[in-house]
Design an enzyme around this catalytic site. Structure first.
Site, short mmCIF file in Angstrom:
data_model
loop_
_atom_site.label_atom_id
_atom_site.label_comp_id
_atom_site.label_asym_id
_atom_site.label_seq_id
_atom_site.Cartn_x
_atom_site.Cartn_y
_atom_site.Cartn_z
N GLU A 1 -6.59 4.89 7.77
CA GLU A 1 -6.46 6.11 7.52
C GLU A 1 -7.63 6.75 6.81
O GLU A 1 -7.94 7.72 7.11
CB GLU A 1 -4.85 6.17 6.89
CG GLU A 1 -3.84 6.15 7.42
CD GLU A 1 -2.53 5.61 6.84
OE1 GLU A 1 -2.60 5.73 5.45
OE2 GLU A 1 -1.73 5.16 7.35
N GLU B 1 -4.88 -4.74 10.85
CA GLU B 1 -3.89 -3.84 11.27
C GLU B 1 -4.12 -3.17 12.49
O GLU B 1 -5.14 -2.10 12.38
CB GLU B 1 -4.07 -2.82 9.90
CG GLU B 1 -3.86 -3.33 8.84
CD GLU B 1 -3.34 -2.39 7.79
OE1 GLU B 1 -2.10 -2.73 7.07
OE2 GLU B 1 -3.80 -1.48 7.11
N SER C 1 3.76 -2.15 10.42
CA SER C 1 5.25 -2.17 10.65
C SER C 1 5.79 -3.58 10.09
O SER C 1 6.91 -3.86 10.74
CB SER C 1 5.64 -1.82 11.96
OG SER C 1 5.26 -0.23 12.17
N HIS D 1 -9.37 1.28 5.23
CA HIS D 1 -7.99 1.51 5.60
C HIS D 1 -8.25 2.40 6.82
O HIS D 1 -9.09 3.20 6.79
CB HIS D 1 -6.92 2.00 4.56
CG HIS D 1 -5.51 2.10 5.28
ND1 HIS D 1 -5.16 2.72 6.03
CD2 HIS D 1 -4.56 1.28 5.16
CE1 HIS D 1 -3.90 2.55 6.45
NE2 HIS D 1 -3.54 1.45 5.94
N GLY E 1 3.00 2.20 10.60
CA GLY E 1 3.89 3.35 10.45
C GLY E 1 4.67 3.51 11.57
O GLY E 1 5.50 4.62 11.75
N GLY F 1 2.91 -1.01 4.29
CA GLY F 1 2.95 0.17 3.83
C GLY F 1 4.30 0.53 3.64
O GLY F 1 4.88 0.36 2.59
N GLY F 2 5.07 1.27 4.62
CA GLY F 2 6.31 1.93 4.40
C GLY F 2 7.40 0.85 3.69
O GLY F 2 8.25 1.44 2.89
N ASN G 1 1.05 -1.47 -0.04
CA ASN G 1 0.00 -0.06 -0.15
C ASN G 1 0.97 1.32 0.00
O ASN G 1 1.49 1.34 1.10
CB ASN G 1 -0.83 0.03 1.16
CG ASN G 1 -1.68 1.25 1.54
OD1 ASN G 1 -1.76 2.23 0.38
ND2 ASN G 1 -2.20 1.50 2.54
N TRP G 2 1.07 1.97 -1.16
CA TRP G 2 1.88 3.07 -1.33
C TRP G 2 1.41 4.43 -0.91
O TRP G 2 2.14 5.23 -0.56
CB TRP G 2 2.18 3.12 -2.79
CG TRP G 2 3.25 2.12 -3.43
CD1 TRP G 2 3.82 1.15 -2.80
CD2 TRP G 2 3.64 2.39 -4.75
NE1 TRP G 2 4.42 0.51 -3.49
CE2 TRP G 2 4.49 1.24 -4.69
CE3 TRP G 2 3.23 3.08 -5.66
CZ2 TRP G 2 5.12 0.73 -6.00
CZ3 TRP G 2 3.93 2.77 -7.01
CH2 TRP G 2 4.99 1.79 -7.03
N LYS G 3 0.14 4.31 -0.38
CA LYS G 3 -0.56 5.36 0.20
C LYS G 3 -0.35 6.64 -0.71
O LYS G 3 -0.11 6.37 -1.95
CB LYS G 3 -0.13 5.76 1.59
CG LYS G 3 0.08 4.47 2.46
CD LYS G 3 0.20 5.00 3.94
CE LYS G 3 0.44 3.43 4.65
NZ LYS G 3 0.44 3.62 6.24
C1 PEP Z 1 -0.53 0.22 6.09
O1 PEP Z 1 -0.59 1.21 5.55
O2 PEP Z 1 -1.63 -0.53 5.66
C2 PEP Z 1 0.62 -0.28 6.72
C3 PEP Z 1 0.63 -1.54 7.47
O3 PEP Z 1 1.76 0.63 7.11
P1 PEP Z 1 3.13 0.20 7.48
O4 PEP Z 1 3.50 -0.81 6.91
O5 PEP Z 1 3.90 1.38 7.08
O6 PEP Z 1 2.84 0.08 9.14
#
Ligand code: PEP
Length: 251
Positions: A99, A169, A209, A97, A175, A230-231, A10-12
């Site tokens: 966010e 999540e 993470s 999600h 993050g 994500g990251g 997930n590049w956001k």
């Molecule tokens: C996400 O955005 O769904 C996520 C899990 O981010 P990260 O891996 O950066 O915690």
């Protein structure tokens, strides 16, 4: 039951089209040898979907979107519909999600509407559920994820539940570098699997993470079928390394 493994990036709100092209130039050769039973998905921003679709056409990497509207067309300024996504080669869509729930008014009701539309339009919804730190501290984790899961799939026929994926999540782990212990994530994910009948064959992904260093400790758990990343999905080498480490040793 043998449940397929999904690793979804997930590049956001990251990467321009040029940066997307540079990512796939490096990423695609790295993941080409990964066994086909691992489903690899990359979900760029809307502005990169067309270009990403061109890169991914004919490869084993699937294209994801980060959200969509539940209506198929109409006066919804700024929104994007399932048929628009399908036309670009999108196969998966992340819904609910945290966010989007926190900043964009996504609710259990809109997630449910979107899940139904995605399924009707042939998209695989990846439905995100998870608790806040306050909810975890109050002992309300299970209650929270169960109610989100039940609401997301309300009215969805049991036969369609094998066509969806769920991402657990914990919001406090997204993050932050503070991942949820694999055994605890697995416990919550087993709870989610039993939330409603029909989730026995549904991939349930961990998100929060996840990195190349910790992915193996998650995917070896009985109820963890991959990750929503994500990251760590932004760097082509790093994401490819994460996927390689998620492949079961027997493959
Ligand atoms: C996400 O955005 O769904 C996520 C899990 O981010 P990260 O891996 O950066 O915690």
């Amino acid at each position: 039951m043998n449940v397929r493994t999904i690793l979804a990036g997930n590049w956001k709100m990251h990467k321009t089209a040029a940066e997307t092209a540079a990512f796939f130039d490096a990423f695609l050769p790295r993941v080409a040898p990964i066994p086909a039973e691992i489903e690899i998905v990359v979900a760029p921003a809307f502005t990169s979907l067309q270009l990403a679709g061109e890169f991914l056409s004919g490869t084993r990497v699937r294209l994801g979107a980060q959200t969509m509207h539940w209506e198929l067309q109409g006066a919804f300024t700024g929104e994007v519909s399932a048929p628009m996504l399908r036309a670009l080669g999108v196969s998966h869509v992340i819904l609910g999600h945290s966010e989007r729930r926190a900043y964009c008014d996504e609710t259990d009701r809109t997630v449910n509407l979107k899940v139904r539309t995605a399924l009707a339009q042939g998209l695989t919804p990846i439905v995100a559920v998870g608790e806040t730190l306050d909810e975890r501290r109050a002992g309300a984790t299970d209650e929270r994820v169960l109610s989100q899961t039940r609401a997301a799939f309300e009215g969805v026929p049991e036969a369609d539940l094998s066509k969806v994926a769920i991402a657990y999540e914990p919001i406090w782990a997204i993050g932050t570098g503070q991942s949820c212990e694999p055994d605890e994530a697995n416990r919550v994910m087993a709870t989610i699997r039993h939330a409603i009948d029909g989730l026995g064959g549904t991939p349930i992904l961990y998100g929060g993470s996840m990195t190349a260093s910790n992915v193996a400790s998650y995917v070896r758990c009985s109820d963890i079928n991959g990750g929503l990343v994500g990251g760590a999905s932004l760097d082509p080498e790093g994401f490819a390394a994460l996927i390689e480490r998620a492949v079961p040793v027997s493959s």
